[in-house]
Design a protein around this motif. Structure first.
Motif, PDB file in Angstrom:
ATOM      1  N   ILE A 106      10.734   4.508   2.392  1.00  0.00           N
ATOM      2  CA  ILE A 106       9.672   4.150   1.453  1.00  0.00           C
ATOM      3  C   ILE A 106      10.079   4.674   0.083  1.00  0.00           C
ATOM      4  O   ILE A 106      10.436   5.842  -0.068  1.00  0.00           O
ATOM      5  N   ILE A 107      10.023   3.790  -0.915  1.00  0.00           N
ATOM      6  CA  ILE A 107      10.408   4.146  -2.284  1.00  0.00           C
ATOM      7  C   ILE A 107       9.186   3.999  -3.181  1.00  0.00           C
ATOM      8  O   ILE A 107       8.423   3.037  -3.045  1.00  0.00           O
TER       9      ILE A 107
ATOM     10  N   ARG B 276       7.791   0.215  -2.335  1.00  0.00           N
ATOM     11  CA  ARG B 276       8.444  -0.737  -1.433  1.00  0.00           C
ATOM     12  C   ARG B 276       8.917  -0.018  -0.179  1.00  0.00           C
ATOM     13  O   ARG B 276       9.161   1.188  -0.188  1.00  0.00           O
ATOM     14  N   LEU B 277       9.007  -0.809   0.866  1.00  0.00           N
ATOM     15  CA  LEU B 277       9.453  -0.321   2.162  1.00  0.00           C
ATOM     16  C   LEU B 277      10.732  -1.058   2.508  1.00  0.00           C
ATOM     17  O   LEU B 277      10.815  -2.275   2.322  1.00  0.00           O
ATOM     18  N   ILE B 278      11.714  -0.324   2.997  1.00  0.00           N
ATOM     19  CA  ILE B 278      12.969  -0.950   3.413  1.00  0.00           C
ATOM     20  C   ILE B 278      13.198  -0.622   4.883  1.00  0.00           C
ATOM     21  O   ILE B 278      13.238   0.547   5.268  1.00  0.00           O
ATOM     22  N   LEU B 279      13.307  -1.676   5.686  1.00  0.00           N
ATOM     23  CA  LEU B 279      13.665  -1.533   7.101  1.00  0.00           C
ATOM     24  C   LEU B 279      15.076  -2.065   7.262  1.00  0.00           C
ATOM     25  O   LEU B 279      15.376  -3.179   6.828  1.00  0.00           O
TER      26      LEU B 279
ATOM     27  N   TYR C 189      10.224  -4.889   1.618  1.00  0.00           N
ATOM     28  CA  TYR C 189       8.840  -5.274   1.354  1.00  0.00           C
ATOM     29  C   TYR C 189       8.486  -4.742  -0.032  1.00  0.00           C
ATOM     30  O   TYR C 189       8.396  -3.533  -0.226  1.00  0.00           O
ATOM     31  N   GLN C 190       8.303  -5.643  -0.986  1.00  0.00           N
ATOM     32  CA  GLN C 190       8.018  -5.254  -2.360  1.00  0.00           C
ATOM     33  C   GLN C 190       6.521  -5.355  -2.622  1.00  0.00           C
ATOM     34  O   GLN C 190       5.847  -6.221  -2.084  1.00  0.00           O
ATOM     35  N   GLY C 191       6.021  -4.469  -3.456  1.00  0.00           N
ATOM     36  CA  GLY C 191       4.585  -4.444  -3.719  1.00  0.00           C
ATOM     37  C   GLY C 191       3.824  -4.015  -2.481  1.00  0.00           C
ATOM     38  O   GLY C 191       2.817  -4.608  -2.115  1.00  0.00           O
TER      39      GLY C 191
ATOM     40  N   SER D 288       2.028  -2.616  11.138  1.00  0.00           N
ATOM     41  CA  SER D 288       1.410  -3.607  10.273  1.00  0.00           C
ATOM     42  C   SER D 288       1.773  -3.255   8.826  1.00  0.00           C
ATOM     43  O   SER D 288       1.447  -2.169   8.350  1.00  0.00           O
ATOM     44  N   ILE D 289       2.456  -4.190   8.153  1.00  0.00           N
ATOM     45  CA  ILE D 289       2.940  -3.968   6.794  1.00  0.00           C
ATOM     46  C   ILE D 289       2.317  -5.023   5.891  1.00  0.00           C
ATOM     47  O   ILE D 289       2.497  -6.217   6.128  1.00  0.00           O
TER      48      ILE D 289
END
Length: 166
Positions: free
Chosen positions: A65-66, A74-77, A98-100, A153-154
């Motif tokens: 998570i950034i 944003r989340l990066i998987l 996942y941005q925003g 859930s994202i």
């Protein structure tokens, strides 16, 4: 409304019905999804059996998570699909950004440090909390079910998917 996670797929004799209903949901609500979600759903790389470049049975390699708590969050998987002996496939790495990021719901799971997360099912749902005010931001919720029935859930505004052969 959830369409294609295991509670439906594992208990209905006609799983094709669930996929057809989900596809109808996506088509009916196309104008409510961000373009980035529609692009992923239209990609040949996203759909397919376990021997494809689809995320099914990929293992979660990294979670990041950034800018937590900021509008730019944003989340990066990062997921990896390794070569499987039962079918021929090329190993790959899939990175989902996942941005925003608006909301993240990850239920408690025992032994999180020793049990790998294997992607089983997923679904995209539109998220439109301000529609009653006449504002459509075109956001989405991505539900990911991991083996073991843990569902993340994202909710975000955009998603970017990149594949890399290993």
């Amino acid at each position: 409304m959830v369409y294609k996670l295991s509670d439906q797929l594992d208990h209905i004799g006609n799983t094709q019905y669930i996929f057809e209903t989900y596809k109808e949901y996506l088509n009916t609500n196309r104008n409510k999804f961000p373009t980035s979600v529609l692009d992923i759903l239209a990609s040949e790389r996203w759909f397919g059996g376990s021997g494809s470049t689809a995320p099914y049975y990929c293992e979660l390699d990294n979670f990041e998570i950034i800018d937590f708590g900021k509008e730019s969050a944003r989340l990066i998987l990062t997921l990896i699909k390794k070569d499987h002996r039962d079918y021929k496939e090329k190993p790959f790495r899939l990175r989902l950004i996942y941005q925003g990021l608006l909301e993240l719901n990850i239920p408690h799971q025992k032994d999180i440090s020793i049990n790998p997360f294997m992607w089983r099912y997923d679904e995209f749902l539109f998220f439109d909390p301000w529609s009653s005010y006449g504002h459509n931001e075109r956001m989405f919720t991505h539900n990911i079910e991991w083996v073991g029935k843990n569902v993340w859930s994202i909710t975000a505004k955009q998603i970017v998917a990149t594949w890399e052969d290993l």
